[in-house]
Write a protein that holds these residues in place. Sequence first.
Motif, PDB file in Angstrom:
ATOM      1  N   ASP A  68      26.776 -24.276 -18.578  1.00 54.23           N
ATOM      2  CA  ASP A  68      25.813 -24.753 -17.587  1.00 54.23           C
ATOM      3  C   ASP A  68      25.316 -23.895 -16.766  1.00 54.23           C
ATOM      4  OD1 ASP A  68      24.838 -27.788 -16.464  1.00 54.23           O
ATOM      5  OD2 ASP A  68      25.339 -26.279 -14.929  1.00 54.23           O
ATOM      6  N   LEU A  69      26.129 -22.903 -16.292  1.00 53.37           N
ATOM      7  CA  LEU A  69      25.729 -21.833 -15.294  1.00 53.37           C
ATOM      8  C   LEU A  69      24.869 -20.671 -15.978  1.00 53.37           C
ATOM      9  CD1 LEU A  69      28.824 -21.742 -12.906  1.00 53.37           C
ATOM     10  CD2 LEU A  69      26.733 -23.394 -12.888  1.00 53.37           C
ATOM     11  N   MET A  70      25.111 -20.416 -17.011  1.00 54.05           N
ATOM     12  CA  MET A  70      24.527 -19.271 -17.959  1.00 54.05           C
ATOM     13  C   MET A  70      23.131 -19.454 -18.258  1.00 54.05           C
ATOM     14  SD  MET A  70      26.305 -16.943 -20.560  1.00 54.05           S
ATOM     15  CE  MET A  70      25.770 -15.309 -21.197  1.00 54.05           C
ATOM     16  N   TYR A  71      22.684 -20.552 -18.795  1.00 53.12           N
ATOM     17  CA  TYR A  71      21.450 -20.808 -19.312  1.00 53.12           C
ATOM     18  C   TYR A  71      21.274 -22.478 -19.512  1.00 53.12           C
ATOM     19  CZ  TYR A  71      24.051 -21.144 -23.872  1.00 53.12           C
ATOM     20  OH  TYR A  71      25.026 -21.698 -24.760  1.00 53.12           O
ATOM     21  N   GLY A  72      19.958 -22.799 -19.580  1.00 49.60           N
ATOM     22  CA  GLY A  72      19.845 -24.157 -19.839  1.00 49.60           C
ATOM     23  C   GLY A  72      18.568 -24.334 -20.852  1.00 49.60           C
ATOM     24  N   ARG A  73      17.887 -25.685 -20.844  1.00 48.84           N
ATOM     25  CA  ARG A  73      16.794 -25.715 -21.980  1.00 48.84           C
ATOM     26  C   ARG A  73      15.617 -24.846 -21.873  1.00 48.84           C
ATOM     27  NH1 ARG A  73      16.599 -27.460 -26.978  1.00 48.84           N
ATOM     28  NH2 ARG A  73      15.078 -28.771 -27.440  1.00 48.84           N
ATOM     29  N   LYS A  74      15.323 -24.658 -20.579  1.00 45.92           N
ATOM     30  CA  LYS A  74      14.061 -23.800 -20.361  1.00 45.92           C
ATOM     31  C   LYS A  74      14.514 -22.598 -19.310  1.00 45.92           C
ATOM     32  CE  LYS A  74      11.496 -27.553 -21.914  1.00 45.92           C
ATOM     33  NZ  LYS A  74      10.735 -27.278 -23.081  1.00 45.92           N
ATOM     34  N   TRP A  75      15.653 -22.042 -19.175  1.00 38.89           N
ATOM     35  CA  TRP A  75      15.907 -20.890 -18.380  1.00 38.89           C
ATOM     36  C   TRP A  75      17.005 -19.960 -19.087  1.00 38.89           C
ATOM     37  CZ3 TRP A  75      20.702 -20.549 -16.049  1.00 38.89           C
ATOM     38  CH2 TRP A  75      21.524 -21.619 -15.843  1.00 38.89           C
ATOM     39  N   TYR A  76      17.174 -18.948 -18.685  1.00 38.00           N
ATOM     40  CA  TYR A  76      18.363 -17.936 -18.959  1.00 38.00           C
ATOM     41  C   TYR A  76      18.679 -16.967 -17.936  1.00 38.00           C
ATOM     42  CZ  TYR A  76      21.447 -15.336 -22.095  1.00 38.00           C
ATOM     43  OH  TYR A  76      22.630 -14.750 -22.579  1.00 38.00           O
ATOM     44  N   GLY A  77      19.806 -17.103 -17.442  1.00 38.82           N
ATOM     45  CA  GLY A  77      20.334 -16.052 -16.663  1.00 38.82           C
ATOM     46  C   GLY A  77      19.861 -16.057 -15.195  1.00 38.82           C
ATOM     47  N   THR A  78      19.028 -17.432 -14.802  1.00 39.61           N
ATOM     48  CA  THR A  78      18.476 -17.405 -13.375  1.00 39.61           C
ATOM     49  C   THR A  78      19.740 -17.551 -12.464  1.00 39.61           C
ATOM     50  OG1 THR A  78      16.749 -18.598 -14.397  1.00 39.61           O
ATOM     51  CG2 THR A  78      16.841 -18.979 -12.181  1.00 39.61           C
ATOM     52  N   GLU A  79      19.502 -17.136 -11.292  1.00 37.04           N
ATOM     53  CA  GLU A  79      20.476 -16.951 -10.334  1.00 37.04           C
ATOM     54  C   GLU A  79      20.630 -18.279  -9.746  1.00 37.04           C
ATOM     55  OE1 GLU A  79      23.380 -15.510  -8.048  1.00 37.04           O
ATOM     56  OE2 GLU A  79      22.198 -14.251  -9.278  1.00 37.04           O
ATOM     57  N   GLY A  80      22.086 -18.890  -9.731  1.00 40.57           N
ATOM     58  CA  GLY A  80      22.179 -20.347  -9.377  1.00 40.57           C
ATOM     59  C   GLY A  80      21.764 -21.471 -10.267  1.00 40.57           C
ATOM     60  N   GLY A  81      21.065 -20.764 -11.343  1.00 38.41           N
ATOM     61  CA  GLY A  81      20.535 -22.070 -12.479  1.00 38.41           C
ATOM     62  C   GLY A  81      21.848 -22.912 -12.781  1.00 38.41           C
ATOM     63  N   SER A  82      21.296 -24.072 -13.186  1.00 40.30           N
ATOM     64  CA  SER A  82      22.053 -25.079 -13.884  1.00 40.30           C
ATOM     65  C   SER A  82      21.063 -26.454 -14.279  1.00 40.30           C
ATOM     66  CB  SER A  82      23.296 -25.741 -12.863  1.00 40.30           C
ATOM     67  OG  SER A  82      23.828 -27.109 -13.403  1.00 40.30           O
ATOM     68  N   ASP A  83      21.060 -26.817 -15.618  1.00 40.34           N
ATOM     69  CA  ASP A  83      20.512 -28.021 -15.654  1.00 40.34           C
ATOM     70  C   ASP A  83      21.027 -29.301 -15.095  1.00 40.34           C
ATOM     71  OD1 ASP A  83      18.758 -26.913 -17.449  1.00 40.34           O
ATOM     72  OD2 ASP A  83      19.520 -27.380 -19.455  1.00 40.34           O
ATOM     73  N   THR A  84      22.254 -29.397 -14.869  1.00 37.01           N
ATOM     74  CA  THR A  84      22.877 -30.239 -14.263  1.00 37.01           C
ATOM     75  C   THR A  84      22.351 -30.399 -12.870  1.00 37.01           C
ATOM     76  OG1 THR A  84      24.849 -30.360 -15.378  1.00 37.01           O
ATOM     77  CG2 THR A  84      25.283 -31.288 -13.635  1.00 37.01           C
ATOM     78  N   LYS A  85      22.411 -29.330 -12.007  1.00 37.27           N
ATOM     79  CA  LYS A  85      22.053 -29.355 -10.630  1.00 37.27           C
ATOM     80  C   LYS A  85      20.437 -29.566 -10.579  1.00 37.27           C
ATOM     81  CE  LYS A  85      22.169 -26.253  -6.661  1.00 37.27           C
ATOM     82  NZ  LYS A  85      20.866 -26.238  -6.181  1.00 37.27           N
TER      83      LYS A  85
END
Length: 389
Positions: A68-85
Amino acid sequence: MKPFFLATLILFPLLCGCKEKIEPDNGDPQEEVILSLADANATAETKALYSNLWAIRDKGWMFGHHDDLMYGRKWYGTEGGSDTKDVCGDYPAVYSLDLSTFMDERSETEGVENAMRIKLMKEAYDRGMVITACLHLNDPLTGDDAWLDSGKTSKAAAEILKSGSATQVKFNGWLDKLADVAKNLKGSDGKVIPIIIRPFHEHTQTWSWWGKSTTTEQEFVGLWRYFVDYLKKAGVHNLIYAISPQMDSKKEESDFLFRWPGDEYVDFIGMDCYQGIKNDIFLGNLKLLSKLSTEKKKPAGVTETGVEGFKVADYWITNIAAPMAGRKMSLLVTWRNKYDPMGQGSHYFSVFPGHVSEESFKTMYSRSDTYFCKDLPKMYVMAQNVTVR
């Protein structure tokens, strides 16, 4: 836990179609529970996490998401990223990832990705989250990946157990790499970070080199014990050892104990359950897992689940929250959302912005029996009325 207004408490069971779990009566002192870990020398934080895995099951369950913290459906490696959040405004309670890339040949090619994984595990711990890891290890005998293609077989497990064999030497080197990662993984408090680890998961199936088609019961049990014993001797004392058979169809209690390595070698009882939209199967297996958890005094949970490419609007309430309510599970982890910015594929198992199930997920988030990051108690401080040996 999230506060509820009185009206919400009254109306919610009607809106979601399921009965809200009743909180335990805290009026009387609760009887102390004594638990045992496979590693008698486990760190204080590891014992504390284990105590909380047991304690939290009486109040609800933690939501988790793989990678969840490493990549999501539309992003990769974004600082603080999370599809859940991005959907509910909060991180999951459990961060799941794969540590095999630190161990086998990929450790030489995934330096950037592994550095990111280390960073994210540290950030998760500092937030108070729980970390769990699986191992899709390459075959140390054939050099193939973890999965057996049709017609392929492997004797890797048997070779690992042969003293002095080339395969055993190679595998030991992989374990040394894991030990190095585990012993040096520290949070900002300077403490070594506990990990719930799932070696040789889904061993009830035929698709891995450690699965039921390539190992005997004696070989699998020996392999599991070899893994645990080696790491303990290597000075690793921050692992909670979780077994996770694949339970996609209706099962019996004996299925959960398939090739059981022994109570003294298993800390956490999981199940990987990809049952689809079949609540009867999911609920039946949850009841069995809950019963086994209580009998063996080991916390339990759904270590992998989800429906690939699901498009069910009320999925989170009807197919996840309702079956999980009151089942004394510590956690539930959905599988990953593959990075796919153009939306060309359907390899996703959890919510993301724009998905049809967003509102259902937000409703699940607001329930009093679901734990996300902000809801968690101090997971690395010993829970009350629980002793871990």
